[in-house]
Design an enzyme around this catalytic site. Structure first.
Site, PDB file in Angstrom:
ATOM      1  N   GLY A  56       0.887  -0.948  -0.550  1.00  0.00           N
ATOM      2  CA  GLY A  56      -0.252   0.339   0.238  1.00  0.00           C
ATOM      3  C   GLY A  56       0.646   1.268   0.134  1.00  0.00           C
ATOM      4  CG  LEU A 114       2.205   4.465  -5.005  1.00  0.00           C
ATOM      5  CD1 LEU A 114       1.637   4.228  -6.228  1.00  0.00           C
ATOM      6  CD2 LEU A 114       3.946   4.953  -5.058  1.00  0.00           C
ATOM      7  N   GLY A 115      -0.229   5.331  -0.554  1.00  0.00           N
ATOM      8  CA  GLY A 115      -1.009   4.836  -0.200  1.00  0.00           C
ATOM      9  C   GLY A 115      -0.954   7.173   1.095  1.00  0.00           C
ATOM     10  CD  GLN A 116      -3.650   9.728   5.412  1.00  0.00           C
ATOM     11  OE1 GLN A 116      -4.579   9.097   5.533  1.00  0.00           O
ATOM     12  NE2 GLN A 116      -3.824  11.871   5.825  1.00  0.00           N
ATOM     13  CG  ASP A 129      -4.855  -8.321  -5.133  1.00  0.00           C
ATOM     14  OD1 ASP A 129      -5.004  -8.406  -3.980  1.00  0.00           O
ATOM     15  OD2 ASP A 129      -5.806  -8.796  -5.626  1.00  0.00           O
ATOM     16  CE1 TYR A 171      -9.765   0.369   8.393  1.00  0.00           C
ATOM     17  CE2 TYR A 171     -10.744   1.584  10.261  1.00  0.00           C
ATOM     18  CZ  TYR A 171      -9.740   1.377   9.601  1.00  0.00           C
ATOM     19  OH  TYR A 171      -8.014   2.124  10.159  1.00  0.00           O
ATOM     20  CE  LYS A 178      -6.963  -1.744  10.325  1.00  0.00           C
ATOM     21  NZ  LYS A 178      -5.589  -1.823   9.199  1.00  0.00           N
TER      22      LYS A 178
HETATM   23  C1  AKB Z   1     -10.809   6.184   9.487  1.00  0.00           C
HETATM   24  O1  AKB Z   1     -11.480   6.915   9.276  1.00  0.00           O
HETATM   25  O2  AKB Z   1     -10.954   4.696   8.891  1.00  0.00           O
HETATM   26  C2  AKB Z   1      -9.438   5.840   9.437  1.00  0.00           C
HETATM   27  C3  AKB Z   1      -8.777   5.225  10.724  1.00  0.00           C
HETATM   28  C4  AKB Z   1      -9.131   5.915  12.440  1.00  0.00           C
HETATM   29  O3  AKB Z   1      -8.846   3.990  11.648  1.00  0.00           O
HETATM   30  N1  AKB Z   1      -8.342   7.045   9.142  1.00  0.00           N
END
Ligand code: AKB
Length: 322
Positions: free
Chosen positions: A12, A14-16, A57, A147, A151
């Site tokens: 990843g 090239l991401g933030q 990928d 998400y 995590k």
């Molecule tokens: C998001 O907003 O999904 C992320 C994070 C807080 O993990 N920036």
């Protein structure tokens, strides 16, 4: 396995985070020792501080493992991930992207094919049943987003591989990250990046997060320094092998808008909350990161005022030269 020179792979890239982390790592280890992969077309990697970039990928286990073997990679910063907003729209894809490559890397480390892994977790692991403010390192974790669930599972896998097989995997629960070099993408805290682009381009911004919603945030310079500090810390100092809390700043959209207004008095903010408001409401307002401070000396340089000034100066320059 004999490991002499650190040879680093960033997924990843090239991401933030990857964009800025790769430059720092290239300064520290030499560009020829920093490798990057991501889904982006190679033309987007032109000018990146990388010895080699490959479009890939990372759920393609065979491609990733061959790359690691061929380039004798020792350390992986595994940043490829779907963020909260995008994950909510594609739950099964989020689970696959956020977990499968991590498990593959943990297996490689267990088999001593790589020596060290960095993996980003998030404040999204927190959820109901805890206070909103100064959330401590060890609290019940009840995420309500896909998400956050991915995590949390990743954190537990990291801890399991460390405890059971001695894998050296290190992790930070990032808050919202604010930066000007590369745009954020698909997160709930992204409003705090978009607001700067819109302030400069249009003088006004409509926030998808409503007034009064405080979230933990961090300027990218501080996030990169913290990541490198954690990775350099002696293993025996690390008491947390799930993921370290990182607090940084805590502010609401109107507090950030007021900081921008101090520099650009004509700036205006309005509010039109969308589905990401519910995600924000499920997260803490502020985080206690005293364990990271004690274990590996976490510290920050930017408060909200210094961050706002730096963002506006640098983003203006960047947009003017685009
Ligand atoms: C998001 O907003 O999904 C992320 C994070 C807080 O993990 N920036």
């Amino acid at each position: 396995m004999e490991l002499q020179t650190e040879r680093i792979l960033i997924t990843g890239v090239l991401g933030q985070i990857g964009t800025e982390l790769s430059s720092k790592l290239a300064e520290m280890y030499g560009k020829e020792n920093v490798f990057g992969v991501s889904l982006e077309d190679p033309s987007r990697a032109e000018g990146a501080a990388l010895g080699l970039y490959q479009q890939m990928d990372v759920t393609n286990t065979q491609a990733l493992n061959s790359f690691i073997e061929e380039h004798k990679i020792t350390t992986v910063y595994h940043l490829a991930s779907l963020l909260s907003g995008t994950s909510e729209k594609n739950p099964l894809m989020a689970w696959k992207i956020n977990l499968d490559p991590l498990l593959n890397l943990l297996e490689l480390a267990k088999d001593k094919k790589i020596a060290k892994i960095f993996w980003p977790s998030s404040i999204a692991v927190f959820g109901r049943g805890i206070p909103k403010d100064n959330v401590e390192q060890e609290v019940p974790l009840n995420p309500s987003t896909v998400y956050g669930i991915s995590k949390l599972a990743g954190e537990k896998w990291c801890e399991y591989y460390h405890n059971k097989y001695g894998v050296d995997v290190r992790s930070i629960r990032y808050p919202g990250l604010i930066s000007w070099k590369a745009p954020a993408g698909g997160g709930t805290t992204d409003y705090a990046v978009e607001i700067f682009y819109k302030a400069i381009e249009d003088g006004k911004y409509t926030s998808f997060i409503k007034e009064g919603t405080a979230m933990p945030m961090l300027y990218m310079d501080d996030a990169i320094n913290a990541t490198l500090q954690l990775m350099a810390a002696p293993s025996e100092n690390l008491s947390v092998r799930t993921s370290y809390n990182l607090g940084g700043l805590s502010f609401t959209p109107e507090e950030l808008a007021a900081e921008i207004k101090n520099i650009m008095p004509e700036f205006e903010i309005t509010y039109e909350p969308d589905f990401r408001q519910a995600i924000a409401d499920s997260w803490p307002s502020s985080i206690d990161d005293s364990v990271a401070k004690k274990d590996w000396g976490l510290k920050y340089e930017f408060n909200i005022t210094a961050m706002t000034k730096d963002m506006l100066v640098n983003l203006k320059k960047k947009l003017a030269s685009a």
